[in-house]
Design an enzyme around this catalytic site. Sequence first.
Site, PDB file in Angstrom:
ATOM      1  CG  ASP A  18      41.888  19.554  54.819  1.00  0.00           C
ATOM      2  OD1 ASP A  18      42.453  19.228  55.697  1.00  0.00           O
ATOM      3  OD2 ASP A  18      40.847  20.095  54.907  1.00  0.00           O
TER       4      ASP A  18
ATOM      5  CD  GLU B 172      43.480  15.487  57.304  1.00  0.00           C
ATOM      6  OE1 GLU B 172      44.184  16.361  58.051  1.00  0.00           O
ATOM      7  OE2 GLU B 172      42.508  16.137  56.959  1.00  0.00           O
TER       8      GLU B 172
ATOM      9  CG  ASP C 107      38.705  23.448  54.808  1.00  0.00           C
ATOM     10  OD1 ASP C 107      39.141  23.105  55.931  1.00  0.00           O
ATOM     11  OD2 ASP C 107      37.436  23.669  54.229  1.00  0.00           O
TER      12      ASP C 107
END
Length: 321
Positions: A86, A176, A257
């Site tokens: 992340d 991502e 996170d």
Amino acid sequence: MSRHTAFRYCLDPTVEQQTVLARHAGATRFAYNQCLAIVKTALTRRRTDPEHPVPWTRFDLINAFNTWKKSAAAAPQDHGRWVGIDRGLSAFLVAATGDGREVVRIDNPPKPPAGGLARQRRLAKAMSRKEKGSRNRREAAARLARHHHRVANVRRHFLHQVTNQLVKIHDRLVVEDLHVAGMLHNRRLARSIADAGWADFERLLNYKLQWRGGTVVTADRWFPSSKRCPACGTLNPGLTLADRVFTCPCGYRADRDLNAAVNLAAWPRLRRQDPPRSPDLRAGGRVINARRQEGADRHPMGAGATGPDDAGTKASIPIGM
């Protein structure tokens, strides 16, 4: 009167001795880098906790290194397991496995543009005051270019360090799909987002892991990694950027996170169970690269024009011909 004489020797080791010497040099380099990482981590923690000890002496470093060798971080077992990554601004990177174990966290990345912004403005203003075409202007432009080059090198060096740390330990990573170009339209965060270098980070991570035979999977852009509970799968649509802790009615509670990294690590499994769907337009999703239908968003052909019937100029066809 004493006299000192120096001698130079050339080693001619055998193949077996070359292997031993190379292993010894590699172990020494690894120990030095690990001790340096221990000191940097301690200095980072000392910013928030002034009482946190820092191993400055050789004996403290030996004890800290031996303690690290006995810990679980010295022998990571994440090969063959998915690790979610992340990216953010408060913490540049948080990596975790699907079972909730945090493996990497980088909280204080270097910010060269923010630190050298005053110098950049001063150099740019000095160049603008020089006469165009003069030698002084060329020298001022060269100084400004050197400043930009240094800023880019600092960012690139940091990204290489982080990606090397990840690909050397993990071989299956999930990142991502960030719409960086769209995020740059936020005038309050555009400078911080551009300074983070997210696109370069993903590019470096992809080709370095391909060199090592690993796999990088990009999660769907609409996957709610921050709003999903990894324990029960419940979504929290009311989560905002100001909420740094994720809480779920089932009792699960974790850092925002870290929770996103755990959900990203589970993305390959969830993708097989639930194939990706189109975004919900009512929820504010956007359709990317949608093909416009023929005639959509256009005026009909001949709209507003006078037709033959209206003008009475339509030719009549005689009957019987």
